[in-house]
Design an enzyme around this catalytic site. Structure first.
Site, PDB file in Angstrom:
ATOM      1  CD  GLU A 127      -2.565  -1.059   0.333  1.00 44.94           C
ATOM      2  OE1 GLU A 127      -3.151   0.532  -0.250  1.00 44.94           O
ATOM      3  OE2 GLU A 127      -3.326  -2.316  -1.042  1.00 44.94           O
ATOM      4  CB  SER A 408     -26.281 -30.723 -24.684  1.00 51.17           C
ATOM      5  OG  SER A 408     -25.078 -31.949 -24.856  1.00 51.17           O
TER       6      SER A 408
END
Length: 819
Positions: A127, A408
């Site tokens: 940071e 499918s």
């Protein structure tokens, strides 16, 4: 006195000059003339002088300094904000009854000395690497962040740890100029009044790490089940990585995001090496520390409640309705779109068909998971969702996860694309429900330039011969749909699937002919949205899980739902007509238990790791998936033998759950017929006898003499004897060449004497371990999953074909043919 007459002063000053005399400037020795000032003319008059510029700059600096002084005097350090003592969020059903409360914010403050030094440094590497040596604010970074915000590149990246702590503890998460200005002055004051250690301690105790954990101590417990003192460097680096995107980088909840989380983790550790906080030797020994399962205290999120809360939160943050950290701070009253009665009906259907049938003595039953989602096609509202057996026991939401192949259930998107774009077969026939394709097992897919090298297998290696698209849909014939995807164009198929509702970034949604067999890993909710679009005649509006949000009595704005016609009504309704046949006569007959007109499609993932049923009535679109996953490792497992069945396929348990749920969900509404607008060639009367010979009025099917010299009425390369035999052996009749015997569907039929879970290809010498419907590992072009079928061709190496219009696209799932 001189005899010369005295001149008056004005005459001395203004006496005429001799033009021939040399000019001289007053006061200059030698009588040298000075250069007269050049007047500013033309465009130069518009430019400020250097005196003006200097004066303006001086004024600006003075005003800026004055503003800084005034701001510093006026802005004081306030008390802690509400987010520092956040409250819980309340979630409601659509009828206003309470669904869940996400509990109090999980926070436990610790002293800085309790946090290992390497964990502190990991946070700094992630940071603010210059925290101890640089000012409290970073004007350059703030300017960069402001520019990124203005140009749409993001809203982060401009704050030091001091500024972030000020935002977390004293202010809020809103992105406004006023808040940023206050943050600037408070950070400067705080840096003068507190030590760097105090600021770092405050930052570590207030930062949000995901999993409802505020502070590094709570994060250590939430992710690794240990106190912060016991964290090692690798674990500390992962927690530091989470600060950038807490929920997104949680690799347990979102396994598909592990590459991004791993990249951030490496960035942190590499930064520590760069700053000489970690030796290269120690860095090389680091292995990614996978976090543990999510544990929840109490029963607030037990059952389906936790899955719903998780899905709602992801919906709100993913659509930028509420910032993740702001939402986690709590105080929101969220009314969902979920119908309480339908939600209970879904849970009851799963219990009846699955959970009550599980046997602790069957090893395969340990792996059974169920996911489901139900959407109102007209409004796009999610009215029910089933995420798993219990959120406090199984934390991954099976309705929203994107790591199981859809099989499918993808095939209707191929047909919808064909109708939408007026596609034709390679022999020039329009693709309709009555178009006849070669349905033989491992039929080679042909492109404009001939064979592509891709020859997918059908379910149980069944040969169908010439077969209509309608019947091929009923029985999920892979050979037909792989060729159809090539005829339509794999890229066109992909675009149609995305238009219907699948996310653009769906894993394995690759534009090759195998796309038709469903290797893509869309979520149950994604598929429900796509099928809802078909049910809504091709109109799509983004689904929603939230109906209303308030905070402190004030409404929170929700995005307007825009409905667009993404495919034509003709394409959507023709597809619906096809899918009605699947329920009436195909693999989805179990869905008839809904007791009303229905359309749907079955699907089975490769190696039977998941079984799907996706279907809809005019009023409700619902998708159900039964998945196999190891309860300890979460690795995907086959469903062979689960629930006491030899195989679990889409036409079985998923369709049964769908039928039972749909019947209960719509019990109080009358059954409605589909309002379909079809072309004449889609409304023709048909029978299984007629369809083998092609549409009425057409000579023996749409396959014309092709490159192999096939006679009229036969598929290319097929002999008259084969044609005659297959015409008589229709699917379901049984026979030497025909479909499944004894009235069983292709998904249910198996070769006699084959061991459970073994495919025909394996019994005939196919390499063990070759995936059903996936890429062939030892030769073959590979393919997507069928309803249990094997996509990799067993006869020969893969090749590259002309996939759509991209000459570089491949027609298999393998990266290189023939490997």
């Amino acid at each position: 006195m001189s005899d010369e007459p005295q001149k008056h002063g004005w005459e001395q000053r203004w006496s005429p000059r001799d033009p021939s005399a040399p000019h001289s400037a007053p006061g200059r020795p030698g009588g040298q003339a000075g250069r007269p000032a050049r007047p500013r003319t033309g465009w130069r008059r518009a430019l400020p002088t250097w005196r003006t510029l200097f004066g303006g700059l001086l004024i600006f600096v003075l005003v800026l300094m004055g503003g800084l002084v005034v701001g510093y005097k006026l802005v004081s350090i306030p008390p802690a904000n509400a987010a520092a003592t956040a409250q819980s969020n309340v979630y409601l059903y659509a009828d206003g009854t309470q669904l869940a409360r996400d509990g109090e914010v999980n926070r436990e403050n610790v002293r800085l000395a309790q946090v290992p030094k390497t964990v502190q440094l990991a946070v700094l590497a992630a940071e603010d690497r210059g925290f101890f040596n640089e000012p409290a604010v970073d004007p350059q970074g703030m300017a960069r962040a402001a520019w990124n915000t203005l140009t749409g590149k993001g809203t982060q990246g401009g704050s030091t740890i001091t500024q972030q702590y000020v935002k977390n503890y004293y202010l809020g998460q809103e992105q406004t100029i006023v808040r940023k200005t206050k943050e600037f002055f408070i950070a400067i004051k705080l840096n003068r009044e507190a030590t760097k250690g105090q600021i770092l301690r405050g930052y570590l105790n207030t930062s949000y790490f995901g999993r409802n954990a505020y502070g590094v101590q709570s994060a250590a417990q939430a992710y690794y089940g240990k106190d912060v003192e016991d964290l090692n460097t690798a674990e500390g680096a992962y927690l530091a990585s989470l600060l950038n995107a807490p929920s997104e980088f949680d690799v347990v909840v979102h396994p598909e995001n592990k590459p991004a989380a791993l990249a951030r983790w490496n960035y942190v550790l590499d930064g520590m090496v760069k700053e000489d906080w970690l030796s290269p030797a120690d860095r090389r020994t680091m292995k990614f520390p996978t976090p543990g399962e999510i544990r929840h205290a109490g029963i607030g999120l037990s059952g389906q409640r936790g899955y719903i809360v998780q899905a709602v939160e992801e919906h709100l943050t993913g659509n930028k309705i509420i910032d993740e950290k702001t939402l986690a701070a709590g105080g929101y009253r969220i009314t969902t779109t979920l119908d309480r009665k339908k939600q209970n009906a879904f849970t009851a259907a799963v219990k009846q068909q699955v959970t009550s049938q599980l046997d602790a003595g069957r090893k395969a039953d340990r792996n059974v998971r169920v996911g489901g989602a139900s959407i109102d096609p007209r409004t796009g509202k999610v009215v029910a969702m089933y995420g798993g057996i219990d959120y406090t026991k199984q934390y991954v939401n099976n309705a929203t996860r994107r790591d199981y192949q859809v099989g499918s259930t993808f095939k209707p998107f191929v047909f919808a694309a064909a109708v939408e774009h007026g596609s034709e077969t390679q022999y020039g026939e329009p693709i309709t429900p009555f178009t006849v394709y070669d349905g033989d097992n491992q039929h080679m897919v042909e492109g404009p330039d001939g064979e592509t090298g891709y020859s997918p297998a059908n379910e149980d290696d069944t040969d169908y011969g010439p077969i209509s698209v309608r019947t091929a849909t009923n029985y999920s014939v892979n050979a037909v749909y792989a060729q159809m995807a090539q005829d339509v164009g794999p890229g066109t198929v992909r675009k149609t699937a995305v238009a219907l509702g699948l996310p653009e970034n769906t894993p394995d949604l690759t534009a090759t002919p195998s796309i038709a067999l469903g290797p893509a890993t869309a979520s149950v909710l994604d598929m429900a949205e796509a099928y809802a679009t078909l049910a809504n005649h091709g109109k799509r509006g983004m689904y929603t899980l939230v109906d209303k949000i308030t905070r402190n009595g004030t409404d929170v704005a929700l995005p307007k739902r825009n409905v667009t016609q993404v495919i034509s009504r003709r394409a959507a309704d023709t597809t619906t007509s096809m899918l009605r046949s699947v329920v009436d006569d195909g693999t989805g007959t179990a869905a008839q238990s809904a007791g009303r007109p229905a359309a749907g499609k079955t699907g089975t993932a490769e190696e039977d790791k998941a079984a799907w049923f996706a279907g809809y009535t005019p009023d409700l679109a619902t998708v159900v998936a039964v998945m196999g996953a190891d309860p300890v490792t979460a690795a995907q497992k086959s469903l062979y033998g689960a629930l006491g069945q030899e195989r679990v396929n889409g036409g079985g348990v998923p369709a049964e759950i769908w039928g039972r749920y749909t019947a209960a969900a719509l019990r109080n509404s009358g059954a409605r017929e589909f309002d379909l607008r079809l072309d004449e060639d889609s409304e023709e009367e048909w029978s299984s006898d007629d369809e083998q010979a092609g549409p009425p009025g057409k000579a023996n099917g749409s396959h014309r003499p092709g490159p192999h010299g096939a006679a009229e009425g036969r598929a290319p390369g097929q002999s008259p004897e084969e044609t005659n035999g297959r015409t008589q052996d229709r699917p379901g009749a049984g026979g030497a060449n025909g479909g499944p015997a004894h009235g069983r569907t292709p998904e249910q039929d198996r070769s006699p004497g084959r061991p459970a879970g073994q495919t025909t290809g394996q019994s005939q010498g196919r390499p063990t371990g070759q995936s059903d419907g996936g890429a062939a590992k030892n030769g073959g072009a590979g393919g997507g999953p069928a309803d249990g079928g094997k996509g990799g061709g067993a006869t020969g190496g893969g090749g590259t074909g002309d996939a759509d219009s991209d000459p570089g696209a491949r027609t298999s799932l393998t990266d290189a043919p023939g490997t």
